[in-house]
Design a protein around this motif. Structure first.
Motif, PDB file in Angstrom:
ATOM      1  N   SER A  40      17.394  39.406 -83.914  1.00 36.48           N
ATOM      2  CA  SER A  40      17.042  38.523 -82.803  1.00 36.48           C
ATOM      3  C   SER A  40      15.832  37.663 -83.172  1.00 36.48           C
ATOM      4  O   SER A  40      15.100  37.974 -84.122  1.00 36.48           O
ATOM      5  N   ARG A  41      15.609  36.609 -82.400  1.00 36.95           N
ATOM      6  CA  ARG A  41      14.456  35.746 -82.647  1.00 36.95           C
ATOM      7  C   ARG A  41      13.149  36.509 -82.416  1.00 36.95           C
ATOM      8  O   ARG A  41      12.171  36.306 -83.134  1.00 36.95           O
ATOM      9  N   ASP A  42      13.139  37.403 -81.449  1.00 38.19           N
ATOM     10  CA  ASP A  42      11.935  38.202 -81.208  1.00 38.19           C
ATOM     11  C   ASP A  42      11.624  39.087 -82.410  1.00 38.19           C
ATOM     12  O   ASP A  42      10.461  39.223 -82.817  1.00 38.19           O
ATOM     13  N   THR A  43      12.654  39.696 -82.988  1.00 36.26           N
ATOM     14  CA  THR A  43      12.457  40.533 -84.175  1.00 36.26           C
ATOM     15  C   THR A  43      11.960  39.688 -85.344  1.00 36.26           C
ATOM     16  O   THR A  43      11.061  40.100 -86.094  1.00 36.26           O
ATOM     17  N   ALA A  44      12.531  38.489 -85.495  1.00 35.52           N
ATOM     18  CA  ALA A  44      12.109  37.599 -86.582  1.00 35.52           C
ATOM     19  C   ALA A  44      10.636  37.239 -86.439  1.00 35.52           C
ATOM     20  O   ALA A  44       9.881  37.262 -87.421  1.00 35.52           O
ATOM     21  N   ARG A  45      10.220  36.934 -85.235  1.00 37.74           N
ATOM     22  CA  ARG A  45       8.809  36.572 -85.013  1.00 37.74           C
ATOM     23  C   ARG A  45       7.888  37.763 -85.277  1.00 37.74           C
ATOM     24  O   ARG A  45       6.799  37.609 -85.846  1.00 37.74           O
ATOM     25  N   ARG A  46       8.308  38.964 -84.857  1.00 36.88           N
ATOM     26  CA  ARG A  46       7.479  40.155 -85.101  1.00 36.88           C
ATOM     27  C   ARG A  46       7.348  40.426 -86.595  1.00 36.88           C
ATOM     28  O   ARG A  46       6.273  40.801 -87.079  1.00 36.88           O
ATOM     29  N   LEU A 100       3.969  40.449 -91.487  1.00 39.72           N
ATOM     30  CA  LEU A 100       3.720  40.021 -92.864  1.00 39.72           C
ATOM     31  C   LEU A 100       2.441  39.194 -92.960  1.00 39.72           C
ATOM     32  O   LEU A 100       1.715  39.273 -93.950  1.00 39.72           O
ATOM     33  N   GLU A 101       2.148  38.419 -91.922  1.00 42.24           N
ATOM     34  CA  GLU A 101       0.901  37.648 -91.917  1.00 42.24           C
ATOM     35  C   GLU A 101      -0.305  38.577 -91.859  1.00 42.24           C
ATOM     36  O   GLU A 101      -1.299  38.364 -92.566  1.00 42.24           O
ATOM     37  N   GLU A 102      -0.225  39.621 -91.042  1.00 42.48           N
ATOM     38  CA  GLU A 102      -1.319  40.591 -90.947  1.00 42.48           C
ATOM     39  C   GLU A 102      -1.563  41.277 -92.284  1.00 42.48           C
ATOM     40  O   GLU A 102      -2.697  41.604 -92.639  1.00 42.48           O
ATOM     41  N   GLY A 157      -1.156  39.877 -95.094  1.00 42.78           N
ATOM     42  CA  GLY A 157      -1.570  38.876 -96.071  1.00 42.78           C
ATOM     43  C   GLY A 157      -0.468  38.468 -97.025  1.00 42.78           C
ATOM     44  O   GLY A 157      -0.726  37.816 -98.038  1.00 42.78           O
ATOM     45  N   SER A 158       0.778  38.820 -96.696  1.00 45.43           N
ATOM     46  CA  SER A 158       1.897  38.542 -97.601  1.00 45.43           C
ATOM     47  C   SER A 158       2.449  37.138 -97.446  1.00 45.43           C
ATOM     48  O   SER A 158       3.075  36.601 -98.371  1.00 45.43           O
ATOM     49  N   ILE A 159       2.246  36.531 -96.265  1.00 48.71           N
ATOM     50  CA  ILE A 159       2.755  35.188 -96.016  1.00 48.71           C
ATOM     51  C   ILE A 159       1.708  34.375 -95.265  1.00 48.71           C
ATOM     52  O   ILE A 159       0.717  34.920 -94.774  1.00 48.71           O
ATOM     53  N   VAL A 160       1.953  33.074 -95.198  1.00 50.99           N
ATOM     54  CA  VAL A 160       1.156  32.198 -94.352  1.00 50.99           C
ATOM     55  C   VAL A 160       2.094  31.660 -93.283  1.00 50.99           C
ATOM     56  O   VAL A 160       3.123  31.052 -93.595  1.00 50.99           O
ATOM     57  N   ARG A 161       1.761  31.894 -92.031  1.00 45.41           N
ATOM     58  CA  ARG A 161       2.628  31.465 -90.940  1.00 45.41           C
ATOM     59  C   ARG A 161       2.482  29.958 -90.727  1.00 45.41           C
ATOM     60  O   ARG A 161       1.384  29.415 -90.746  1.00 45.41           O
ATOM     61  N   THR A 162       3.590  29.276 -90.540  1.00 48.71           N
ATOM     62  CA  THR A 162       3.626  27.857 -90.225  1.00 48.71           C
ATOM     63  C   THR A 162       4.341  27.702 -88.889  1.00 48.71           C
ATOM     64  O   THR A 162       4.903  28.664 -88.356  1.00 48.71           O
ATOM     65  N   ARG A 163       4.320  26.486 -88.355  1.00 47.36           N
ATOM     66  CA  ARG A 163       5.030  26.261 -87.109  1.00 47.36           C
ATOM     67  C   ARG A 163       6.523  26.467 -87.338  1.00 47.36           C
ATOM     68  O   ARG A 163       7.154  25.747 -88.102  1.00 47.36           O
ATOM     69  N   GLY A 164       7.069  27.492 -86.709  1.00 45.52           N
ATOM     70  CA  GLY A 164       8.494  27.750 -86.824  1.00 45.52           C
ATOM     71  C   GLY A 164       8.918  28.564 -88.019  1.00 45.52           C
ATOM     72  O   GLY A 164      10.113  28.735 -88.277  1.00 45.52           O
ATOM     73  N   GLY A 165       7.965  29.111 -88.782  1.00 43.16           N
ATOM     74  CA  GLY A 165       8.380  29.878 -89.944  1.00 43.16           C
ATOM     75  C   GLY A 165       7.222  30.373 -90.774  1.00 43.16           C
ATOM     76  O   GLY A 165       6.148  30.673 -90.254  1.00 43.16           O
ATOM     77  N   ALA A 166       7.440  30.445 -92.099  1.00 45.50           N
ATOM     78  CA  ALA A 166       6.417  30.989 -92.985  1.00 45.50           C
ATOM     79  C   ALA A 166       6.615  30.474 -94.401  1.00 45.50           C
ATOM     80  O   ALA A 166       7.718  30.079 -94.792  1.00 45.50           O
ATOM     81  N   ILE A 167       5.515  30.486 -95.164  1.00 43.96           N
ATOM     82  CA  ILE A 167       5.544  30.193 -96.594  1.00 43.96           C
ATOM     83  C   ILE A 167       4.739  31.274 -97.297  1.00 43.96           C
ATOM     84  O   ILE A 167       4.003  32.030 -96.667  1.00 43.96           O
ATOM     85  N   LEU A 168       4.879  31.341 -98.610  1.00 45.43           N
ATOM     86  CA  LEU A 168       4.051  32.264 -99.369  1.00 45.43           C
ATOM     87  C   LEU A 168       2.628  31.734 -99.449  1.00 45.43           C
ATOM     88  O   LEU A 168       2.423  30.513 -99.481  1.00 45.43           O
ATOM     89  N   PRO A 169       1.630  32.610 -99.488  1.00 47.25           N
ATOM     90  CA  PRO A 169       0.247  32.139 -99.664  1.00 47.25           C
ATOM     91  C   PRO A 169       0.075  31.494-101.024  1.00 47.25           C
ATOM     92  O   PRO A 169       0.862  31.743-101.947  1.00 47.25           O
ATOM     93  N   GLY A 170      -0.956  30.672-101.158  1.00 46.95           N
ATOM     94  CA  GLY A 170      -1.157  29.926-102.393  1.00 46.95           C
ATOM     95  C   GLY A 170      -1.217  30.808-103.623  1.00 46.95           C
ATOM     96  O   GLY A 170      -0.714  30.453-104.678  1.00 46.95           O
ATOM     97  N   SER A 171      -1.818  31.988-103.502  1.00 43.07           N
ATOM     98  CA  SER A 171      -1.954  32.864-104.661  1.00 43.07           C
ATOM     99  C   SER A 171      -0.624  33.419-105.121  1.00 43.07           C
ATOM    100  O   SER A 171      -0.462  33.806-106.279  1.00 43.07           O
ATOM    101  N   ALA A 172       0.363  33.478-104.209  1.00 43.53           N
ATOM    102  CA  ALA A 172       1.657  34.060-104.558  1.00 43.53           C
ATOM    103  C   ALA A 172       2.686  33.011-104.936  1.00 43.53           C
ATOM    104  O   ALA A 172       3.681  33.312-105.579  1.00 43.53           O
ATOM    105  N   ARG A 173       2.431  31.751-104.538  1.00 41.40           N
ATOM    106  CA  ARG A 173       3.403  30.705-104.817  1.00 41.40           C
ATOM    107  C   ARG A 173       3.236  30.221-106.247  1.00 41.40           C
ATOM    108  O   ARG A 173       2.135  29.996-106.727  1.00 41.40           O
ATOM    109  N   GLN A 174       4.326  30.031-106.920  1.00 43.82           N
ATOM    110  CA  GLN A 174       4.300  29.600-108.304  1.00 43.82           C
ATOM    111  C   GLN A 174       4.945  28.222-108.424  1.00 43.82           C
ATOM    112  O   GLN A 174       5.870  27.880-107.683  1.00 43.82           O
ATOM    113  N   ILE A 175       4.413  27.415-109.334  1.00 47.01           N
ATOM    114  CA  ILE A 175       5.054  26.147-109.624  1.00 47.01           C
ATOM    115  C   ILE A 175       6.213  26.435-110.565  1.00 47.01           C
ATOM    116  O   ILE A 175       6.032  26.835-111.715  1.00 47.01           O
ATOM    117  N   ARG A 176       7.411  26.260-110.059  1.00 45.62           N
ATOM    118  CA  ARG A 176       8.593  26.601-110.848  1.00 45.62           C
ATOM    119  C   ARG A 176       8.833  25.555-111.926  1.00 45.62           C
ATOM    120  O   ARG A 176       8.420  24.403-111.806  1.00 45.62           O
TER     121      ARG A 176
END
Length: 255
Positions: free
Chosen positions: A25-31, A36-38, A40-59
């Protein structure tokens, strides 16, 4: 966790992506995003998430060429249709812009690029005059950069510029490096009209180097509808946006 594995492959995930991919459900997705934000595994964005800068790699270039390739091909196909016969064009080294180069059918064009792959693609067409910028070669990312490349750009002026974007937010276009960003910024100074070709994974992503504000661009061609916040910002800056997949589907339906 499955969300992190998805992010490693696609760089960005939306709440709706989680709902559809993992049948929750959308509620489960938001939780899950909040948890994951708590951690420190992701950075929350409006409507979703991205990896934090330290975890993101330039492919690597080849990896980026495969990511979201179906959407990128649609974007490139539509982008190529905006190039008319005898127009002068600049193209950056974006993998999405490469798809536009592959789909070009116009004739007697002059194309200036810093991409060695795009130069090769266009050279094979035989009806395009290609000017490849000189400078330092980044072999992994397949492009030329540096002060010599920027200086060469100052001698040109073109009808249209086609660039990709590593990140697009309400604050503008972002690049992963200053070297790449300086090339893009100079290209933007040298064009009458600026087309940004970017798949949905680039929206909401803010990176190290801000290339330009949204007011500097004319058209965004993408594969999925941007978040409402991005749409509002584009409208406020008089930027048109086109969803390539929907546009091409309509054309196919009317044929």
């Amino acid at each position: 966790m499955a969300i992190l594995r998805y992010l490693e492959q696609h760089e960005r995930i939306g709440v709706q992506d989680i709902v559809e991919q993992f049948k929750v459900s959308r509620d489960t997705a938001r939780r899950d995003i909040l948890k994951l934000e708590e951690q420190g595994s992701i950075v929350r964005t409006r409507g979703g998430a991205i990896l934090p800068g330290s975890a993101r790699q330039i492919r690597s270039y080849q990896e980026r060429l495969q990511l979201e390739s179906e959407g990128k091909r649609a974007i490139g196909m539509l982008g190529a249709r905006f190039i008319q016969d005898r127009e002068s064009v600049m193209m950056d080294a974006s993998t999405t812009v490469r798809f536009a180069a592959e789909k070009m059918e116009s004739k007697d064009n002059v194309v200036i690029t810093n991409s060695i792959d795009i130069a090769a693609v266009l050279a094979d067409k035989g009806n395009v005059s290609v000017k490849l910028l000189g400078g330092d070669l980044d072999l992994e990312n397949r492009y030329v950069y540096g002060p010599r490349a920027v200086q060469m750009l100052s001698d040109f002026h073109v009808n249209k510029l086609f660039i990709g974007a590593c990140g697009i937010t309400v604050h503008g276009l972002f690049s992963w490096s200053e070297e790449d960003g300086l090339i893009l910024r100079e290209m933007m100074r040298r064009a009458d009209a600026i087309y940004v070709l970017a798949d949905h994974s680039k929206f909401g992503v803010q990176l190290l180097y801000r290339v330009a504000g949204l007011e500097r661009i004319d058209v965004v061609i993408t594969d999925e509808e941007p978040a409402e916040e991005i749409q509002d910002a584009l409208r406020a800056n008089n930027v048109d946006w086109i969803q390539a997949t929907k546009h091409l589907a309509k054309e196919d339906a009317t044929e």
